[in-house]
Design an enzyme around this catalytic site. Sequence first.
Site, PDB file in Angstrom:
ATOM      1  N   SER A  16     -17.275 -61.619 -82.670  1.00 48.42           N
ATOM      2  CA  SER A  16     -16.158 -60.767 -83.075  1.00 48.42           C
ATOM      3  C   SER A  16     -15.793 -61.023 -84.522  1.00 48.42           C
ATOM      4  CB  SER A  16     -14.911 -61.083 -82.230  1.00 48.42           C
ATOM      5  OG  SER A  16     -15.089 -60.707 -80.904  1.00 48.42           O
TER       6      SER A  16
ATOM      7  N   LYS B 200      -5.232 -57.469 -75.782  1.00 50.14           N
ATOM      8  CA  LYS B 200      -5.428 -58.767 -76.419  1.00 50.14           C
ATOM      9  C   LYS B 200      -4.252 -59.013 -77.343  1.00 50.14           C
ATOM     10  CE  LYS B 200      -9.064 -61.559 -78.401  1.00 50.14           C
ATOM     11  NZ  LYS B 200     -10.287 -61.602 -79.176  1.00 50.14           N
TER      12      LYS B 200
ATOM     13  N   ARG C 272     -14.742 -61.139 -69.318  1.00 47.16           N
ATOM     14  CA  ARG C 272     -13.778 -61.865 -70.150  1.00 47.16           C
ATOM     15  C   ARG C 272     -12.573 -62.218 -69.297  1.00 47.16           C
ATOM     16  NH1 ARG C 272      -9.157 -60.711 -73.254  1.00 47.16           N
ATOM     17  NH2 ARG C 272      -8.950 -62.150 -75.006  1.00 47.16           N
TER      18      ARG C 272
END
Lengths: 215, 215
Positions: A103, A135, A34
């Site tokens: 998600s 995040k 990511r």
Amino acid sequence: MYLVTDTGQCGGPAGVVETARQAADGGVDAVQVRDPHATTRELVALATAVREALAGTGVPLIINDRVDVALAVGADGVHLGQRDLDPVTARALFGPDVHIGLSISDERELTEALGLPAGTVDLLGVGPVRDTPSKTDAAPAVGFDGLAAICRRSPVPCVAIGGIKGDDLAAVRAAGAVGAAVISAICGRPDPTAAARALSRGWAAAVPDATGSAR
Amino acid sequence: MYLVTDTGQCGGPAGVVETARQAADGGVDAVQVRDPHATTRELVALATAVREALAGTGVPLIINDRVDVALAVGADGVHLGQRDLDPVTARALFGPDVHIGLSISDERELTEALGLPAGTVDLLGVGPVRDTPSKTDAAPAVGFDGLAAICRRSPVPCVAIGGIKGDDLAAVRAAGAVGAAVISAICGRPDPTAAARALSRGWAAAVPDATGSAR
């Protein structure tokens, strides 16, 4: 145990590759690359290097968000957020054999996910379970009760994500998740192999008993 | 004439769609949707809306950078920068029928592009010809002489981009480019149809004479 990489926390792309390699040595079951800040070409280079680091380990490589990058590097799967390509389109582009994760962060998103055609999504990433610094645009934390409620309703296997620490693994398993995803618990640790090993052992030891609560 | 959209200059996604529609009415030959700040899902929504706006016009829809988005919306092509997916991989993912453009900004990048397998790239975007506010991370301007030098060496058709105005079209054609791409000359103009029409007529009128200089 599912490692999600953070290029910043790993100290750069080379750190991501090394962390993935060490985490695989330590027993993680999957690695998701990511990096929302990378250019496409940088992300392809990073994912290619991680794929090479994981070669022969049996640990699958998952790409966050980018279906094109997953296709380009021949990844084992993609993990989609709510702002990414919709899972039905991704499934159409990938065909049946590539793993697709999605998600979700609340019951409404779960309901939406459960409305997708069967076989669209292989795994749900549920969270954040705790608030997390990795995040900054994440939804409010669902907590362990929220995680359990979602796991109970979902026929699709759920992985917990968001601020998960070694001490949480019993609660995650007790909530019904099939796994836990971590960023900070491995990325940037002095010894990612040891961190991954401790988490993997912690997960294996946290077998819920017949009443559903963790031992 | 090739419109590249800028969501900010168009006043938001709805402005992009309306600008694309009006530019098609005004005679542009292609529309490229570019929005590096959008999420994947936003970009798919924007590209889908532009595709619908262009339906029946014969004006092809090109997607900047994102091969996954181009695949998802069934775009006519993709335009790749030097930091995007490499053209060989993109060609492998698209097959032979999708248009692939590639940005180059100097002779070195041209040489690299000319080394690609035949049929990889259909079009080169050459620039910036002038310095431009639309792309803050752009390379130094190549100027019209630099454009002409690149066009002379390239067997692949070249389109000029970067700060191109109506007054430049004769120079662009004289340099050997097959077209000119614009952002600011159409996006955010009070009347995008009129701006596109003026540019398209200006391009048609700027036929180079036999000596290679514009009439």
